[in-house]
Design an enzyme around this catalytic site. Sequence first.
Site, PDB file in Angstrom:
ATOM      1  N   LYS A 102       1.643  -2.020  15.519  1.00 44.98           N
ATOM      2  CA  LYS A 102       1.707  -2.832  14.303  1.00 44.98           C
ATOM      3  C   LYS A 102       3.019  -2.577  13.562  1.00 44.98           C
ATOM      4  O   LYS A 102       3.616  -3.464  12.983  1.00 44.98           O
ATOM      5  CB  LYS A 102       0.526  -2.459  13.406  1.00 44.98           C
ATOM      6  CG  LYS A 102       0.496  -3.165  12.072  1.00 44.98           C
ATOM      7  CD  LYS A 102      -0.697  -2.693  11.252  1.00 44.98           C
ATOM      8  CE  LYS A 102      -0.759  -3.407   9.910  1.00 44.98           C
ATOM      9  NZ  LYS A 102      -1.775  -2.820   9.025  1.00 44.98           N
ATOM     10  N   GLN A 103       3.441  -1.296  13.540  1.00 50.35           N
ATOM     11  CA  GLN A 103       4.598  -0.921  12.727  1.00 50.35           C
ATOM     12  C   GLN A 103       5.218   0.337  13.305  1.00 50.35           C
ATOM     13  O   GLN A 103       4.665   0.947  14.223  1.00 50.35           O
ATOM     14  CB  GLN A 103       4.157  -0.691  11.288  1.00 50.35           C
ATOM     15  CG  GLN A 103       3.216   0.486  11.107  1.00 50.35           C
ATOM     16  CD  GLN A 103       2.468   0.425   9.787  1.00 50.35           C
ATOM     17  OE1 GLN A 103       1.481  -0.286   9.662  1.00 50.35           O
ATOM     18  NE2 GLN A 103       2.924   1.184   8.818  1.00 50.35           N
ATOM     19  N   GLU A 113      -1.553   1.323  13.002  1.00 50.80           N
ATOM     20  CA  GLU A 113      -3.014   1.240  12.873  1.00 50.80           C
ATOM     21  C   GLU A 113      -3.692   0.441  13.980  1.00 50.80           C
ATOM     22  O   GLU A 113      -4.918   0.311  13.967  1.00 50.80           O
ATOM     23  CB  GLU A 113      -3.362   0.622  11.524  1.00 50.80           C
ATOM     24  CG  GLU A 113      -2.841   1.448  10.369  1.00 50.80           C
ATOM     25  CD  GLU A 113      -3.095   0.792   9.030  1.00 50.80           C
ATOM     26  OE1 GLU A 113      -3.205  -0.440   8.984  1.00 50.80           O
ATOM     27  OE2 GLU A 113      -3.179   1.533   8.038  1.00 50.80           O
ATOM     28  N   TRP A 133      -0.146   6.057   1.687  1.00 52.21           N
ATOM     29  CA  TRP A 133       1.039   6.901   1.888  1.00 52.21           C
ATOM     30  C   TRP A 133       2.310   6.210   1.386  1.00 52.21           C
ATOM     31  O   TRP A 133       3.397   6.761   1.495  1.00 52.21           O
ATOM     32  CB  TRP A 133       1.197   7.254   3.377  1.00 52.21           C
ATOM     33  CG  TRP A 133       1.652   6.116   4.269  1.00 52.21           C
ATOM     34  CD1 TRP A 133       1.340   4.801   4.150  1.00 52.21           C
ATOM     35  CD2 TRP A 133       2.512   6.214   5.419  1.00 52.21           C
ATOM     36  NE1 TRP A 133       1.914   4.074   5.165  1.00 52.21           N
ATOM     37  CE2 TRP A 133       2.644   4.917   5.963  1.00 52.21           C
ATOM     38  CE3 TRP A 133       3.153   7.270   6.058  1.00 52.21           C
ATOM     39  CZ2 TRP A 133       3.409   4.652   7.105  1.00 52.21           C
ATOM     40  CZ3 TRP A 133       3.902   7.000   7.193  1.00 52.21           C
ATOM     41  CH2 TRP A 133       4.032   5.718   7.703  1.00 52.21           C
ATOM     42  N   ASP A 134       2.159   4.996   0.829  1.00 53.46           N
ATOM     43  CA  ASP A 134       3.333   4.178   0.512  1.00 53.46           C
ATOM     44  C   ASP A 134       4.325   4.858  -0.425  1.00 53.46           C
ATOM     45  O   ASP A 134       5.499   4.508  -0.454  1.00 53.46           O
ATOM     46  CB  ASP A 134       2.882   2.836  -0.076  1.00 53.46           C
ATOM     47  CG  ASP A 134       2.054   2.028   0.908  1.00 53.46           C
ATOM     48  OD1 ASP A 134       1.140   2.619   1.516  1.00 53.46           O
ATOM     49  OD2 ASP A 134       2.318   0.828   1.079  1.00 53.46           O
TER      50      ASP A 134
END
Length: 811
Positions: free
Chosen positions: A615-616, A494, A355-356
Amino acid sequence: MTTTAWQFGFHDFVPEDEGRREALCTLGNGYFATRGAAPESRADGVHYPGTYVAGCYNRLSTTVAGREVENESLVNMPNWLLLTFRADDGPWFDLAQVEVLDHEQELDLERGLLVRRLRFRDGRARTTRIVQHRFVHLAAPHLAGLETTLVAEDWSGALTLRCGIDGDVTNSGVARYRDLGGRHLVDHRTAEVAPDIVVLHARTSQSDIHVAEAQRTRVRVGGDLVDARSLLQRGEVIAHDFTIDVERDVEVQVEKIVSLHTSRDFAATEPVTEAAEQVRDAAGFDELRRSHSMAWARLNNEFHSGLSMSAAAQQAVHLHLFHLLQTVSPNTTDLDAGLPARGLHGEAYRGHVFWDELFVLPTLDLRMPQLSRALLRYRHRRLGQARKAARDAGFAGAMFPWQSGSNGREETQRLHLNPRSDRWLPDHTHLQRHIGLAIAHNVWHYHQASGDEEFLRDFGAEMVLEIARFFASLAQYDRGRDRYVIRGVVGPDEYHTAYPGRDRPGIDNNAYTNVMTAWLCRTAVHVLRELPDQRRHELTDQLDIRHHEIDRWKRIAERMFVPFHGNGIISQFDGYDRLAELDWDAYRQRYGDIQRLDRILEAEDDDPNRYQASKQADVLMLFYLLSAEELEEILGRLGYPMPSIPDNIEYYLTRTSHGSTLSAVVHAWVLARGRRHRALEFFDEVLAGDIHDTQHGTTAEGIHLAAMAGSIDILQRCFAGIEVRDGALRLNPLWPTELGPLELTIRYRGQPLTIGVTGRTATVRTWPGRRRLPVTCACGSRTVHLGPGETARFSLENSLRGGDPAAHSPP
Ligand code: BGC
C-alpha cells in the site's frame, strides 16, 4: 481555484465538490476548528458543517455484522455557524433553489480569514448580494466570529434573518461509518441569557463532556442597530430571528460572535457561564478580526520560509502550514490532545491519533518545539495505559496503541467495511506495533533538535525505556538463526496482515520493525547514559531495570534478524519475495485508479496478502527515517552489509500502489538523492494531495495532515539536507535549483538560525545576542562552531573538488 501565494479559494459553486472545499476552507486555532461549510446549510449530502474540539471524544456501541462494536469518535459539536434568511414569506435560503450568479470562497492564508462572496437571483427574480467573513480566533481560542453583509440589489421588502446555534448534529460525515452510531450529544438545553445572547448546552453521552456555545448577535440596517428580535427555541436549536424592512442597495449587516467552552477547559467554572460571559464581554467583529490577524502574522513569522518556487507551489506550501497550524498551535500546548491524522477537519478515522506525528513533529521541532513537547506529553500521559496493554498481551514495558483517542486504549476498529464489496471484514491493523518505534523516534529527535534536557529527564527517557522494554520482550531468540526475531506484527504497509492460508494474523520479521528495534535498543542504552546520575538511578530503580535487561538490549542491537532476498534486497518481511507477483498493468487497465488495491482484491474474492504488492512505503521507511550513515552503522553492527539503496527503491517502487498519502512523502524523500526528477514528481504529488484530492473523495473527510506537514519537511530536511544528530546541526544540501533558492529560519537548541540554501551550498547565520550559545554546524568533513551573529558558508561542490567545504566569517 485562486492561485496567489497567500490566497486559496474557489470561484464557483459545485455541489459534488463542496465537501472537499469545506475541508480545505476549515478554520481552526488548535483548540477547535470548524469546516468551511455555508452558514445556511445543514448536513444534507452536499454540505457538512462540522466543528471539532481537540481531544473531545465519545464512545458509542453499535451492532454490525452480528457483532457489538464500540467506536470512539472525535465529536461533531453543535453548529455555531447557523445563519439563514428569507425574503417576505418565501422559503428559507437554499443555494440549490436559486440561480447562483457568483459564488466565491476564499481563504486568506496570511490573516486566517474565510471570505464568501455570493450573488443570486431567487424564484421571484430578486437579486441579492452577500459577503461573509469569518474567523476562529487564534489569540482567544474559545472565540469565533461570522459577519454577514447582505444587499438587496433590485428589490425591497421584508427580510427575516435567523441567527443561531444548531445542536441537532451527528457524526455522519463519512459514508462508510453510517451504519455505526453517530449521535454523541445528549441532554440539550437552550436559553436566552441576555437580550442579545443565546446559549446551547449539551453533553457527550458516554464521556460526559459538557459543551456550551453562546452567541451574541448585532444587526444593523444602513448602519443603525436593529433591536427587534424574537427568540426561536425549537428542539435542539436556539436562534434569534430578526424581521426587517430592506430597501434596495441598503446594507444589512449581521455580526455574530460565538464562544465555545467545554468541561475540559482550564481556568473555568462551567461551560455555560464561561461561554455566556465571554461573548457578553467580547469586542466587536472588526476589533476581534484585527487581533486575530495580528496573532496569525506572529505565528506565520515563526513558520514561513523565503520560497521562490512557482506561485502554485508556494500557495500549496502556505496552505499546508496553515492547516497544520489550524490543528496544532500555541493554544494546544495547554491541552491534553494528540494529533488526529485528518486534522480537526473531518471525521475520517474518527479523529484518531496514529503514527502520523512522525511526519509532522520534525517541522514543529525546528520551529516551535513547545508544540512537539505538548504532543509528546499526550503520549506520556497514556504511558500507564500502554503498560497495561503490554501486560495484558503478555509483554513487558509499554505497548502504545496503533490508534489512540481519549485515554490511550487501542481504538483500532475490529471490523471495517469494504465499500466496494459492502462486506464487513476483520481488521488486524492494530498489530502495527511499530507505532511505539515512531514515538521513541519522535522523543529522540525532539531532544536532539530542542536540547530540552528537562523533557528527556522527566518524561522522554521513561517513554524510550518502556518502549524499548516492550520491543525487547516482543523479540524472541531464534536458536536456529542465532538471532532475535519478531513474529506476528503488521508493518507500515497495511495490505499484509497475515500469511496466505494461515489463520494467525500478522507477518514475521517486518524489516522496518526489526531494524528500528535495533535502533531503539541502542538508543535506549544511550539515553540511560545521557541522564544525570541521580535521575538514571531513580529511573532504573523505579522501572526496575537491571543489568541483564540492558545487556539484552545491547544483544538485540547486535543480533536482530533482518530478512534479505535476491541480490541485497531487504525483504519487507519473511517470505515477501515468495508471494505472487501482481499483474499491475492488468489491474491499472481494468480499474484505472488502483490506490486501494486491497479493496479491489477483496471485492474480487482475492486477498492482498497473496501478492508482492504494498500500500505504501515500508522497507523504504528505513531510508526515510535514518540517514545512509546511520543505517549502515546499524546494519553493520548487526553484521549485515549495507545494501544498494537505489536497487531497493527500484524493487519496491514497482510494487507499491501508494494507497496512503504518506507514500508520496517517503518516495519523494528517498529518491531525492538519486533520481531528482522522479523525486520532484512525487513532491508535486504531495503538494497536490488534498488540493486536488488525489485519493479521490478522501479530502472531504478531513485533510491528510502528515502529508501536508511532510511537504514542509521535504523542503527543510530532505532537499535542504538539514539534520540534527549527535549534538550538531548537519547540512547536506541537495536543493533542486529549479525550485529557486530557499531561506528559512529554524530554532535549533533554543537558538534561532537563518539558513539559505541553493544547489549544494548553504549559508548558516546565527542571530546576535549576548546570551546566545555557540552552535555546532557540520557539513561534509568540516565542523564549525558559530558564535552569536556569525555566518558560515558551506559548499559541498568545493568539497567534492577537494576544496574547503566551510568558510566561516565572524560577525
Ligand atoms: C495509512 C497509515 C496512516 C493512516 C492515518 C492509513 O491509510 O496506511 O499509515 O497512519 O492512514 O493517516
